[in-house]
Design an enzyme around this catalytic site. Structure first.
Site, PDB file in Angstrom:
ATOM      1  N   GLU A 212       2.170   1.854  -3.394  1.00 55.99           N
ATOM      2  CA  GLU A 212       1.095   2.408  -4.232  1.00 55.99           C
ATOM      3  C   GLU A 212       1.050   3.936  -4.084  1.00 55.99           C
ATOM      4  O   GLU A 212       0.992   4.671  -5.066  1.00 55.99           O
ATOM      5  CB  GLU A 212      -0.239   1.785  -3.814  1.00 55.99           C
ATOM      6  N   HIS A 213       1.096   4.418  -2.827  1.00 51.33           N
ATOM      7  CA  HIS A 213       1.109   5.874  -2.610  1.00 51.33           C
ATOM      8  C   HIS A 213       2.302   6.520  -3.303  1.00 51.33           C
ATOM      9  O   HIS A 213       2.193   7.578  -3.895  1.00 51.33           O
ATOM     10  CB  HIS A 213       1.206   6.172  -1.104  1.00 51.33           C
TER      11      HIS A 213
ATOM     12  N   HIS B 241       0.823  -1.201   0.000  1.00 51.95           N
ATOM     13  CA  HIS B 241       0.000   0.000   0.000  1.00 51.95           C
ATOM     14  C   HIS B 241       0.868   1.266   0.000  1.00 51.95           C
ATOM     15  O   HIS B 241       0.570   2.249  -0.677  1.00 51.95           O
ATOM     16  CB  HIS B 241      -0.928  -0.042   1.219  1.00 51.95           C
TER      17      HIS B 241
ATOM     18  N   GLU C  13      -4.386   7.997   7.321  1.00 51.99           N
ATOM     19  CA  GLU C  13      -5.301   7.050   6.684  1.00 51.99           C
ATOM     20  C   GLU C  13      -5.568   5.885   7.649  1.00 51.99           C
ATOM     21  O   GLU C  13      -6.703   5.436   7.814  1.00 51.99           O
ATOM     22  CB  GLU C  13      -4.673   6.549   5.369  1.00 51.99           C
TER      23      GLU C  13
END
Lengths: 432, 423
Positions: free
Chosen positions: B71-72, B68, B143
């Site tokens: 991905e950012h 993840h 997040e």
């Protein structure tokens, strides 16, 4: 194969007794659908009753006496959907009913699905199960309890909860402060008879809009419209208007605490722009530049530059003319976040807007308008919104109006926007 | 150009398929008359892939949440952020990380080719610095904090924690604030170089565009050499559950429950699609809106409109789960367990089976209205070695005997229950 670009339009088929019927034809979707909206002024006396009506009606009708029979029938109709709901747009409460089914070419049998599904929809609307001049008692009680549970459960989603609380505090004393589903106390006072009475009012006099979309031929469309002549319409009312006149005297601060980890900061503004004003389209562009997308000032400065938040955005409430900026942050960063947010707001007002920001926003809005036309639900929503504010725009004319907005227009609108309320949902720091 | 054309007459859809020499597969689903064009570039690599073998044979264990995090970070390029570049063209870019995949996508109405080239380019060119990796930690921490406050999210991951003893599907996709603090540039590059290779990736486009344009662009833009399919390592997962019950207190209005069964059967391809479809039908027969059980629980005020069920079946894990709000989760759990037992005993009847199958096929046809859903499902099914459009065949072939055998096989296993209670 050459692609055909067809204009998406809502063709007015009829207007009878305060109900207007539209058809939105398109061949590209694999579903047909019908949407019915009944409108009422958002008022405390009727808000909870209005909200409960669709839930009670979904529980059965003359031809399908229980929810189970109804759901079984929907499965037989290739997973057709019949649903209802209630929400507010400005100070108008909209009670909606919806039907959709897959188009006939995609079923293995030859069925007249549109007729069968629309009859089902009309049956729940027209022929609820009634006893003693009221809704059936156990069904009514269950749905009243469900409504109360639903009202209470809005604390579950912290982002939405803080957004709603901000708007409520801001509009305290105005009709808009009434939640979509009314209040728990009012729901408790409802009876099967009283609610049935409001249902009868809805059927007989609330103004209505009906949209048929998909590929529906003239004959089917008119057969469907004909079914409405059986409704006992008397004295239909008119769509009410939303009061947008309140101006801000003093900025309010509201802090509330909750057992949570992340603080939620919401800043509520009055735009002082009504949907039918020529300033409405510059306002939409304004919102896009400030906090509408990843290129926006809020996303860039609160998230990308300062790393304070995962989300930082602004949203418009079109009908009441409100705007809310929201972000999820650590409690200790509250002042810093507020300062950065207000600096973006000031920059807008002082015209520190680049041509790049304007262009990116306009392109993104244009893409948005085009892609809306790829979803039946979004198309209906678009036209309903236009009809509600009596704007008469279609997708093309709206795109043109947005295209012609200049930086000067945006700055002019920026000058009218006033900060009204700063709401902060604060972690109470006792969580394990 | 050498590509395949497959027409699904009954569904009114055409699929184009192209094999890039470096091992990358590309699909186009042509949606005539649609304004929106969606493209997605994805790797068969998600949050569960935290142990793997590098190309030099070394086995690595990386911090939770790294897929993840990567991905950012891919959005960041030497000459600026990709989000800005897409949005300057009016398109909306995004990305998501799931248990088993990471996907980068955009949708646009104009300038498809420019957007598409940009997508294919940036995903192949990571630009990581110590500084930009550190900066991202603050954003991702927020997040994670947001998800900590989401009752539905916690409820779901607590259920997975009940079901799984070892499998990393139980771990939060974004990791924890602590685990991401250990992430650095070198680890990110190790993951990138292992998993972002052509034969581990797929390109899917859905919209009104021409196959020649899509596949020529893919041909020109794919620069990477094939590094082969990486070797993923998953721990041995016992058939038994980790625990039968887990409870957490959060600020909610009334209890939330989620209940499920772990599926130990590992499949791929058409068989996976078939089992997933059968599981959906079984769940709907037992607890769907037309079932006796749903209506009884609803009538007794034990469940409400929030009740949902789902079947998740992937090559490396599988489970069924259901839940919603309830004033008495334990009683609901007992009632559902009893109904499951009696359905296993009696089997699903032919009328119910045919009716629900037909209804679920209708729901499948509906999904074809959306280019976004099509793109995502094409990617997911490709990584599971099948095709989303084969669902049409599944609905033709699926029979009651197979479905009842899946019912007897899976629904006799232990159920686990996750509950969020109000503070």
């Amino acid at each position: 194969m050459e692609s055909t670009k067809v204009k998406t339009s809502a063709e007015k088929l009829a207007e009878k007794e305060g109900i207007t019927f539209y058809r939105i034809n398109s061949e590209k979707f694999k579903t047909n659908r019908v949407d019915i909206f009944f409108l009422d002024r958002l008022e405390r006396q009727r808000a909870s009753a209005n909200a409960i009506i669709p839930s009670v009606l979904k529980r059965g009708c003359r031809d399908f006496a229980t929810q189970r029979e109804l759901e079984t029938r929907l499965e037989e109709l290739y997973g057709a959907v019949v649903d209802g709901g209630c929400g507010k747009r400005g100070e108008t409460q909209c009670i909606s009913f919806h039907m959709s089914h897959i188009a006939e070419g995609y079923t293995s049998r030859q069925d007249k699905l549109f007729d069968q599904c629309s009859q089902l929809l009309m049956c729940i609307l027209q022929n609820p199960v009634v006893e003693d001049n009221g809704f059936k008692v156990p069904v009514f009680r269950q749905e009243r309890d469900n409504l109360i549970d639903h009202i209470r459960s809005r604390i579950n989603d912290k982002m939405r909860f803080s957004f709603l609380r901000c708007l409520e505090e801001m509009c305290s004393g105005e009709a808009y402060a009434i939640p979509d589903e009314g209040y728990e106390e009012d729901a408790l006072l409802l009876t099967p008879q009283k609610t049935f009475g409001i249902y009868q009012e809805m059927i007989s006099s609330y103004p209505g809009f009906v949209y048929m979309s998909g590929s529906i031929d003239d004959e089917s469309a008119h057969r469907f419209i004909e079914q409405f002549s059986r409704l006992p319409r008397t004295n239909p009312g008119r769509v009410g208007f939303t009061d947008n006149t309140k101006t801000v005297k003093e900025v309010r601060r509201v802090d509330e605490t909750m057992n949570i980890n992340q603080g939620k900061l919401c800043l509520g503004f009055r735009t002082n722009v009504i949907p039918s004003s020529p300033d409405y389209y510059p306002l939409v562009v304004y919102n896009g530049i400030l906090g509408g997308d990843v290129h926006s000032k809020l996303f860039q400065n609160v998230r990308e530059k300062a790393s304070l938040a995962y989300y930082a955005q602004s949203v418009l409430e079109k009908y009441k003319g409100l705007m809310v900026i929201m972000s999820g942050i650590e409690q200790e960063n509250r002042d810093k976040a507020e300062e950065i947010i207000l600096r973006q707001f000031e920059d807008m007002r002082e015209g520190r807007i680049t041509q790049e920001e304007l262009d990116a926003t306009k392109k993104s809005l244009r893409t948005g308008i085009k892609t809306m036309q790829d979803s039946q639900g979004a198309i209906v929503d678009f036209f309903f919104s236009q009809h509600l504010t009596q704007d008469g725009e279609d997708f093309e004319s709206m795109a043109q109006k947005l295209e012609s907005v200049t930086i000067d227009d945006v700055v002019r609108v920026a000058g009218r926007i006033q900060l009204d309320t700063i709401y902060f949902l604060k972690p109470d720091n006792v969580q394990s | 150009m050498d590509y395949k054309t497959i027409t699904y007459n009954r569904l009114g859809e055409t699929l184009y398929e192209y094999d890039h020499p470096a091992g990358l597969k590309a699909f186009l689903v042509k949606k005539t008359g649609y304004n929106k064009k969606t493209a997605l570039f994805a790797t068969d690599y998600g949050s569960i892939d935290n142990v793997f073998e590098k190309s030099d044979g070394q086995v690595m264990q990386v911090p939770d949440g790294i897929a993840h995090f990567l991905e950012h970070k891919l959005f960041e390029q030497e000459d600026g952020n990709m989000l800005d570049k897409f949005s300057k063209m009016g398109s909306s870019p995004n990305a998501f990380t799931a248990f088993n995949q990471t996907a980068y996508h955009f949708s646009c109405t104009d300038l498809f080719e420019d957007n598409f080239r940009m997508l294919l380019d940036y995903v192949q060119n990571p630009w990581l610095t110590d500084e930009n990796v550190e900066k991202e930690k603050g954003i991702i921490a927020q997040e994670i904090r947001m998800y900590e406050d989401s009752p539905d999210w916690r409820l779901f991951f607590n259920l997975l924690d009940c079901l799984y003893v070892n499998h990393p599907v139980k771990l939060d996709i974004a990791g924890t604030v602590e685990s991401i603090s250990k992430i650095n540039k070198e680890l990110l590059y190790d993951c990138y170089n292992t998993f972002y290779t052509p034969s581990n990736m797929v390109v899917v486009v859905a919209g009104d565009v021409e196959p020649e344009l899509v596949f020529k662009t893919v041909d020109n833009m794919i620069k990477s050499k094939d590094g082969g399919k990486p070797e993923k390592r998953y721990p041995e997962e016992p058939e038994t559950v980790n625990m039968e019950y887990k409870e957490q207190k959060l600020r909610v209005s009334m209890p939330l429950f989620n209940m499920g069964i772990k599926d130990p059967v590992r499949l791929a391809g058409y068989d996976l699609l078939k089992r997933r479809t059968a599981l959906g039908i079984i769940l709907a027969s037992i607890m769907g809106r037309s079932s006796e059980l749903f209506n009884r629980l609803y009538y007794d005020g034990l469940i409400n409109d929030s009740f949902r069920f789902d079947a998740s079946v992937d090559q490396s894990y599988g489970f069924v789960n259901w839940g919603g709000q309830s004033s008495d989760p334990n009683r609901v759990a007992q009632e559902i367990r009893r109904e499951i037992d009696s359905t296993v005993e009696n089997g699903i009847g032919p009328d119910v089976f045919e009716r629900i199958k037909r209804s679920h096929e209708g729901v499948f046809v509906r999904t074809l209205n959306s280019p976004d859903i099509i793109a995502r499902e094409m990617m997911d099914s490709y990584f599971n070695k099948t095709s989303y459009f084969d669902l049409s065949r599944v609905y033709e072939e699926l029979d009651i005997d197979y479905t009842n055998s899946v019912l007897r096989d899976l629904f006799t296993k232990t159920t686990a229950l996750s509950v969020i209670n109000p503070i």
